[in-house]
Design an enzyme around this catalytic site. Sequence first.
Site, PDB file in Angstrom:
ATOM      1  N   ASP A 176      38.242  19.054  46.776  1.00 16.55           N
ATOM      2  CA  ASP A 176      37.248  19.698  47.637  1.00 16.55           C
ATOM      3  C   ASP A 176      37.832  20.552  48.742  1.00 16.55           C
ATOM      4  OD1 ASP A 176      38.209  17.737  49.432  1.00 16.55           O
ATOM      5  OD2 ASP A 176      36.251  17.652  50.434  1.00 16.55           O
ATOM      6  N   ASP A 224      41.373  13.817  44.199  1.00 19.35           N
ATOM      7  CA  ASP A 224      41.733  13.885  45.596  1.00 19.35           C
ATOM      8  C   ASP A 224      41.003  12.733  46.288  1.00 19.35           C
ATOM      9  OD1 ASP A 224      42.904  15.115  47.877  1.00 19.35           O
ATOM     10  OD2 ASP A 224      40.886  15.683  48.452  1.00 19.35           O
ATOM     11  N   ASP A 266      43.608  22.157  47.771  1.00 24.65           N
ATOM     12  CA  ASP A 266      43.456  21.868  46.338  1.00 24.65           C
ATOM     13  C   ASP A 266      43.287  23.130  45.508  1.00 24.65           C
ATOM     14  OD1 ASP A 266      43.588  19.073  46.462  1.00 24.65           O
ATOM     15  OD2 ASP A 266      41.500  18.940  47.089  1.00 24.65           O
TER      16      ASP A 266
END
Length: 818
Positions: A696, A510, A700
Site C-alpha cells: 500500500d 506488506d 512498495d
Amino acid sequence: MTTPTPCYHCALPIPADSRFSAVVLGAPRQFCCPGCQAVAEAIVAGKLESYYQHRSEASANPDALPRQLQDELALYDRADVQQPFVRHEGELAETTLLIEGISCAACGWLIEKHLRALPGVAEARLNLSNHRLLVNWSDSQLPLSQLLAELRQIGYAAHPYQPDRAAEQLASENRTALRQLGVAGLLWFQAMMATMATWPEFNIDLSAEMHTILRWVAMFLTTPIVFYSCAPFFKGAARDLRTRHLTMDVSVSLAIGLAYVAGIWTAITGSGELYFDAVGMFALFLLAGRYLERRARERTAAATAQLVNLLPASCLRLDAAGNSERILLRELQIGDRVLVQPGAVLPADGRIVDGQSSIDESLLTGEYLPHPRQAGDTVTAGTLNVESVLTVEVQALGHDTRLSAIVRLLERAQSEKPRLAEIADRASQWFLLFSLVAALGIGLLWWQIDAARAFWIVLAMLVATCPCALSLATPTALTAATGTLHSLGLLLTRGHVLEGLNQIDTVIFDKTGTLTEGRLTLRAIRPLAGLDADHCLRLAAALENRSEHPIARAFGRTVAVAEAVQSSPGLGLEGQVENRQLRIGQPAFVCQLSGAALPAMPDEPGQWLLLGDTQGPLAWFVLDDRLRADAADLLEACRARGWQTLLLSGDSSPMVASVAAELQIDQAIGGLRPDDKLQRLKALQAEGRKVLMLGDGVNDVPVLAAADISIAMGSATDLAKTSADAVLLSNRLDSLVQAFGLARRTRRIIIENLCWAALYNGLMLPFAALGWITPVWAAIGMSVSSLIVVLNALRLTRLRGAPPAHPATGGPRQLATV
C-alpha cells in the site's frame, strides 16, 4: 453526551474553549479557529456573504497553512519563475492556475467574484470540470503573490498550471481514440440496419431503387469508419510491413480493406453481398480493446509524474552568516546548507549538521513511526521533518537522490515484458503467417479452377479466420469477472490479473496498512498511582494534543489544556496540565522528572509509553497497530492452495515477527528498503516462482510494478494504486479469497472459449477454402461464434457464495504507510 457545535465555515467540531465568532448573514456565527474566522470576515468584507447560501458542502479549513507561505508565494513575483506560465499582452498578464479545495459550484462563484473585485484584475474565469482558473490582470498593480494570497485568504490553494508534455500527448491520443471509437459505434449501428434491409430474409416488397439507395447509404456510413476510425490499423500494418514484422494490424487491415472494397463493388454493380456491417463490427470491437489499453498506459505515465511531485517547490538556503533565503529547488546546489522547519519536506538528500528531530520516513520504509535523527545522521529527499528545526547539508540532488532511484526502479520494472507475453507474441505471428499464406495459396488455386470465384473465396477465408472469437475469448471472460469483483470492492486495472492468479505460488505481504490497519490505537491503560484510567487518559491527551507526532492521534481529543509543552525528539513530551508538571514517552525520560525508579514494563506486545509527574510514574499506555479482522482468513486461503507466504516490511520493530507468528506466515523480514524488497522479489522469480504482491505504500511501488500480480489496498497512496494491477477498494481482505475462487472459474471459461473459437476456425477454414461457405455466411458464423463466447463469459457475473458488497472504508490517509 452533547454533540459539538459544527464550525459555520468548515463544519468541523468547535472545541469547548473556542471563542471565535463573526456576524455572517445578519447573525452571529461560531468558528473552530482563527483561520475560519478570518476567511468568513474576508468574505463578509467583500460583500460576498451569499456564498454561504449557495454552497452545497462545507469549505476547507484554512488553519493549516504553513508559516513559510508568504516567503514561498513571494517567489512567484520573480520574472524567471513566471516565464514558463505567465503570458504578457500589453499592460495585462495572463496565467492559468490550478485551484485546490473546490467542492461545489458556489466555490467557483466565490473565487470569481472575489478576484474580480480586486484592483487590477480584468477577468477571472474558473472551469469547474478541471479546476483551472484563467486570470487576466495588471501585474504592475497586483503582484502574482498577492493574487495567490487572496485565494488563500478565502480558503483555496492555487498553483501555476504547467501541463506535462508527455501527459498532454497521451491525453490528446486518448481523446482521438475515444472519438474514433464513438464514430465506429454510432455509424456501425446505422450501416448494419441499412445492410440488413437488403438481405433476402428482410427484403419484403423492397423496390430496386430503394435497394440501390440502401447499398449506397451503407457505403457512405461505412467510409468514415474505414478511413477515420480504422486509420490506426492501416498505419500499424504499413509500419509492420516495412519492418517485416507481422502483427494483428496486418490481418485486421486486410480483412477490413477487402471487405470494404467488396462492399463498394456490390454497391456499384448490385451483384454480391454487402460487408459493411462486418467492417463496422470489426472496428468497434478492436478499437474498444485498444482504448482500454491506452488508458492503462496513461495511468502509468501519471504514476511516475506523481513521485517527482513529492518534493517541495522551494526551500530555505542558509548563507555564510546564517541568514535564510527562500529559493526554488532548482537553484539548490550540492554543499549548500538548508533550514528545514517542522512540518516541512526535505528538499534533497543530505547530512544533519545542526539540530535533532524526528523524521517521518514512511515514504521509503513504510514505518509510520518517525525516527529520531540528530547531527551527523543522513536524511533523504521527500521525507518529512516532524518536530524540530534542522540544518541539513545537501549531498545529492535530482537524479542522484534516493527518490529518483525509486523512479528508475519503477520505470525499469514496468518496461520488462513477462515471458508469457513474449511467447504469446511469437505464437500470434506464426498464426497470422499461416492464415495469410493459406488464404494466398487457396486463392491462387481457385484462380486456376474458377477465376470468378477466387476473390470471394479468399475474402471468405479472411473473414472466417479473422480472430474475432479468439480475440474475444479472453477479454470478455475477464471483463465479466472484473465487473463481478468490482461489486465486491476489488478493482482490476489490468486484464491479466485473473488469469495470472492461477499461476501464483508465492505471496508477498506488506505489514503496515496491509495486514494491519496502518494506524496506532490505544489498546489499554495501566494506572500505577491513585488516579483512575480516565483521569490518566485526560492528562496524557492534553499533552499529546500539542504534538504533530502520529502517536498523538491515538489519544483523541480532550477539554484539558496543556501549557508550556516541550518536545524531546525520540524521548517524549513535557508540559503542565491541571497544575501538574507531566512527562509522557520513554520510561527513562519520564522517570528523570521525579527521580523515581523505572517501573516494570508489562509483559505484553505493543508500543508502551509511560506517563509521570514530579511525584513518580502515573500510568502505562500501550499502543498497537491492530491486525485486520479478515487477515487470518486470507492467510488460511493461501495455505490451503499450498502457496508460500512472506512478510517483507520496512518496519524494523518486533511487530513484524509478532504479526508473522500470529498469522503463521512462512518467512518474515523487517527493516527493508524499496531496493531490498525488489531484490528479494527478483530472487524468487529467478527460482521460477510466480509472485503475488500485496502492499500500500510508495516504497512498495517498484515491487508492485515488478511482481507477476500486484494488488494495492484501497487506502494506499495514489502512486501505489496506479502501479498495481488491482486495487482493493473495500480494504476487505476476504474479497481476495473470493477472487482466488473466481480466478479458477475464469480460467476454465477462457479455456472453453478458446476451444470453441479454435474449433470454429478449424471447421470454417476448410469449408471456406472449398467454396462451401460464402463470405456472408462466414461473417454470420463469425458473429454467432462471438455471441457464444460472450454468453459463456457472462456466466462469471454470478459469484458463488459471494458476500454482499462492502463500501470502501476509511478516509484519506494522513501518512503514506506501508
